[in-house]
Design a protein around this motif. Structure first.
Motif, PDB file in Angstrom:
ATOM      1  N   ARG A   1       0.715  -1.107  -0.269  1.00 40.84           N
ATOM      2  CA  ARG A   1       0.046  -0.068   0.195  1.00 40.84           C
ATOM      3  C   ARG A   1       0.877   1.239  -0.102  1.00 40.84           C
ATOM      4  O   ARG A   1       0.472   2.406   0.220  1.00 40.84           O
ATOM      5  CB  ARG A   1      -0.895   0.070   1.236  1.00 40.84           C
ATOM      6  CG  ARG A   1      -2.188  -1.175   1.121  1.00 40.84           C
ATOM      7  CD  ARG A   1      -2.985  -0.824   2.049  1.00 40.84           C
ATOM      8  NE  ARG A   1      -2.675  -0.707   3.820  1.00 40.84           N
ATOM      9  CZ  ARG A   1      -3.098  -1.493   4.618  1.00 40.84           C
ATOM     10  NH1 ARG A   1      -4.142  -2.488   4.365  1.00 40.84           N
ATOM     11  NH2 ARG A   1      -2.835  -1.599   5.822  1.00 40.84           N
ATOM     12  N   THR A   2       2.313   1.130   0.073  1.00 38.61           N
ATOM     13  CA  THR A   2       3.218   2.452  -0.022  1.00 38.61           C
ATOM     14  C   THR A   2       3.608   2.479  -1.565  1.00 38.61           C
ATOM     15  O   THR A   2       4.077   1.300  -2.265  1.00 38.61           O
ATOM     16  CB  THR A   2       4.223   1.825   1.265  1.00 38.61           C
ATOM     17  OG1 THR A   2       4.935   0.805   0.896  1.00 38.61           O
ATOM     18  CG2 THR A   2       3.445   1.979   2.377  1.00 38.61           C
TER      19      THR A   2
ATOM     20  N   GLU B   1       4.372  13.884   4.392  1.00 39.95           N
ATOM     21  CA  GLU B   1       3.081  13.257   4.590  1.00 39.95           C
ATOM     22  C   GLU B   1       3.254  11.867   4.453  1.00 39.95           C
ATOM     23  O   GLU B   1       2.494  11.097   5.030  1.00 39.95           O
ATOM     24  CB  GLU B   1       2.309  13.757   3.196  1.00 39.95           C
ATOM     25  CG  GLU B   1       0.739  13.306   3.237  1.00 39.95           C
ATOM     26  CD  GLU B   1       0.003  13.882   2.179  1.00 39.95           C
ATOM     27  OE1 GLU B   1      -0.703  12.982   1.496  1.00 39.95           O
ATOM     28  OE2 GLU B   1       0.217  15.046   1.770  1.00 39.95           O
ATOM     29  N   LEU B   2       4.118  11.348   3.726  1.00 44.03           N
ATOM     30  CA  LEU B   2       4.684   9.767   3.794  1.00 44.03           C
ATOM     31  C   LEU B   2       4.938   9.211   4.961  1.00 44.03           C
ATOM     32  O   LEU B   2       4.268   8.272   5.447  1.00 44.03           O
ATOM     33  CB  LEU B   2       5.679   9.626   2.861  1.00 44.03           C
ATOM     34  CG  LEU B   2       6.060   8.104   2.900  1.00 44.03           C
ATOM     35  CD1 LEU B   2       4.860   7.198   2.047  1.00 44.03           C
ATOM     36  CD2 LEU B   2       7.353   7.866   1.690  1.00 44.03           C
TER      37      LEU B   2
ATOM     38  N   ARG C   1       4.113  10.386   7.859  1.00 40.17           N
ATOM     39  CA  ARG C   1       3.053  10.217   8.890  1.00 40.17           C
ATOM     40  C   ARG C   1       1.868   9.540   8.587  1.00 40.17           C
ATOM     41  O   ARG C   1       0.874   9.336   9.375  1.00 40.17           O
ATOM     42  CB  ARG C   1       2.649  11.945   9.148  1.00 40.17           C
ATOM     43  CG  ARG C   1       3.967  12.689   9.691  1.00 40.17           C
ATOM     44  CD  ARG C   1       3.357  14.193   9.905  1.00 40.17           C
ATOM     45  NE  ARG C   1       4.512  14.776  10.622  1.00 40.17           N
ATOM     46  CZ  ARG C   1       4.488  16.248  10.420  1.00 40.17           C
ATOM     47  NH1 ARG C   1       3.510  16.812  10.241  1.00 40.17           N
ATOM     48  NH2 ARG C   1       5.670  16.876  11.463  1.00 40.17           N
ATOM     49  N   SER C   2       1.988   8.744   7.340  1.00 38.43           N
ATOM     50  CA  SER C   2       1.026   8.018   7.146  1.00 38.43           C
ATOM     51  C   SER C   2       1.209   6.499   7.849  1.00 38.43           C
ATOM     52  O   SER C   2       2.228   6.160   8.048  1.00 38.43           O
ATOM     53  CB  SER C   2       0.927   7.605   5.635  1.00 38.43           C
ATOM     54  OG  SER C   2       2.099   7.086   5.125  1.00 38.43           O
ATOM     55  N   ASN C   3      -0.034   5.935   8.237  1.00 35.56           N
ATOM     56  CA  ASN C   3       0.177   4.849   8.984  1.00 35.56           C
ATOM     57  C   ASN C   3       1.138   3.618   8.531  1.00 35.56           C
ATOM     58  O   ASN C   3       1.943   2.955   9.109  1.00 35.56           O
ATOM     59  CB  ASN C   3      -1.097   4.101   9.431  1.00 35.56           C
ATOM     60  CG  ASN C   3      -1.986   4.915  10.320  1.00 35.56           C
ATOM     61  OD1 ASN C   3      -1.469   5.909  10.939  1.00 35.56           O
ATOM     62  ND2 ASN C   3      -3.178   4.759  10.634  1.00 35.56           N
ATOM     63  N   ASP C   4       0.806   3.288   7.110  1.00 34.10           N
ATOM     64  CA  ASP C   4       1.759   2.097   6.760  1.00 34.10           C
ATOM     65  C   ASP C   4       3.175   2.443   6.750  1.00 34.10           C
ATOM     66  O   ASP C   4       3.927   1.746   7.274  1.00 34.10           O
ATOM     67  CB  ASP C   4       1.185   1.576   5.177  1.00 34.10           C
ATOM     68  CG  ASP C   4      -0.156   0.975   5.126  1.00 34.10           C
ATOM     69  OD1 ASP C   4       0.009   0.101   6.003  1.00 34.10           O
ATOM     70  OD2 ASP C   4      -1.168   1.579   4.808  1.00 34.10           O
TER      71      ASP C   4
ATOM     72  N   ARG D   1       4.760   4.934   8.335  1.00 37.26           N
ATOM     73  CA  ARG D   1       5.452   5.193   9.475  1.00 37.26           C
ATOM     74  C   ARG D   1       5.745   3.661  10.217  1.00 37.26           C
ATOM     75  O   ARG D   1       6.646   3.982  10.890  1.00 37.26           O
ATOM     76  CB  ARG D   1       4.314   5.876  10.470  1.00 37.26           C
ATOM     77  CG  ARG D   1       4.802   6.291  11.737  1.00 37.26           C
ATOM     78  CD  ARG D   1       3.815   7.171  12.418  1.00 37.26           C
ATOM     79  NE  ARG D   1       4.308   7.974  13.537  1.00 37.26           N
ATOM     80  CZ  ARG D   1       5.106   8.874  13.591  1.00 37.26           C
ATOM     81  NH1 ARG D   1       5.614   9.393  12.451  1.00 37.26           N
ATOM     82  NH2 ARG D   1       5.511   9.441  14.768  1.00 37.26           N
TER      83      ARG D   1
END
Length: 339
Positions: free
Chosen positions: A262-263, A274-275, A277-280, A282
């Motif tokens: 998903r990344t 932004e990347l 701080r995104s869940n996946d 991070r």
């Protein structure tokens, strides 16, 4: 003038010796490898096979101590059955023996004052309230003292993300574990993988009446990653590639739910902050720190050395990012002290 630090999740006497030599003042002793899988059920024969000589006990004496007792867990009482006792002993009995082996090694070899935490949180199975009481009672009977204990809680404690479970279930869980700790002098309940669980910090303080130990060092690394992303995109790209590739194996050792598919594979045109701080992403960056910092960039240079150089060159910005991040963790725990 010395320092305060946690020699974390130590499982060997060699690790203890290295920690003592380095001057560590806190040791988290982890007997988790000796915790048994009891999901298929246990029998009296399983309990009889425990190392009773090392436990300085017998199965009959154990049952006499616990079977039929009413365990106060704050919001209710639990009547302890014989099966509860057998299950707790088989599940954690060998962990008690291992805990005492490590505890005695620390206390007999320390030349300075140390504090002890016992941790069984990095196991696959929830620690029931009676199992917590059993471990605490047995460790105390064998002469141990400690300032903090980490049971395996309800699910929701993933690396690098806010709490993902049921907050009210966690509150009930923490209140009961705190009530048990009060029966042994009031030690702290320890929250491992506590980084970034901002939504539940006030709840944790309330449920434990402030007797809580938050472990939160992990995501401070990501503050440094933010600085690298802002000032050396090529270095960040190397860290990202290594972290993403190593995640497939690294995730087996952590409670994580990120999916690398998903990344992005290419970072061209990607907002790096932004990347991060995104869940996946991070989680991938968080658990990939070891492989990344031990790795080399395309030219063969040490990523560790380059990472530190970028942070050092932008120390004021790094300080601001880190202070805000750690401050956001600490302030909910400091508030009760100010009242």
């Amino acid at each position: 003038s010395g320092f305060g630090a946690d020699c974390d999740h130590i499982k060997t006497t060699e690790g203890i010796d290295r920690g003592l030599d380095a001057g560590f003042v806190m040791f988290t002793l982890d007997p988790g490898d000796m915790v048994a899988d009891v999901t298929a059920g246990v029998s009296e024969a399983d309990a009889a096979a425990l190392p009773w000589d090392q436990l300085e006990d017998s199965l009959e004496a154990l049952k006499q101590r616990y079977v039929g007792m009413a365990l106060d867990v704050g919001h209710s009482q639990i009547e302890v059955t014989e099966q509860d006792v057998l299950t707790a002993a088989v599940k954690y009995g060998r962990a008690v023996v291992e805990s005492m082996r490590l505890y005695r090694h620390v206390t007999e070899n320390a030349k300075h004052e140390v504090e002890i935490e016992f941790a069984v949180d990095e196991t696959a199975w929830l620690t029931t309230f009676f199992e917590h009481f059993y471990m605490a009672s047995e460790l105390k009977r064998l002469g141990a003292s400690w300032f903090s204990f980490a049971p395996r809680y309800v699910d929701g404690f993933e690396k690098g993300l806010d709490f993902l479970g049921d907050a009210e279930e966690l509150r009930t869980n923490l209140e009961a574990h705190h009530a048990i700790s009060q029966q042994f002098g009031g030690y702290k309940i320890s929250l491992h993988s506590g980084s970034d669980k901002f939504s539940i910090y006030p709840l944790c303080v309330e449920a434990t009446q402030g007797l809580v130990h938050l472990k939160t060092s992990g995501t401070s690394y990501l503050c440094g990653v933010e600085i690298v992303a802002a000032h050396d995109a090529e270095l960040f790209s190397a860290i990202w590639d290594i972290s993403r590739a190593s995640y497939v194996e690294a995730r087996a050792s952590y409670q994580v739910s990120a999916h690398e598919d998903r990344t992005p594979t290419s970072l061209e045109g990607v907002d790096l902050l932004e990347l991060i701080r995104s869940n996946d992403a991070r989680q991938i960056l968080h658990v990939g720190y070891g492989d990344s910092l031990n790795g080399k960039d395309a030219s063969g240079a040490s990523i560790h050395d380059r990472f530190l150089a970028v942070v050092a060159a932008n120390q004021a910005q790094h300080t601001d990012v880190l202070a805000a991040h750690i401050g956001k963790h600490v302030s909910p725990f400091a508030a009760p002290l100010a009242r």
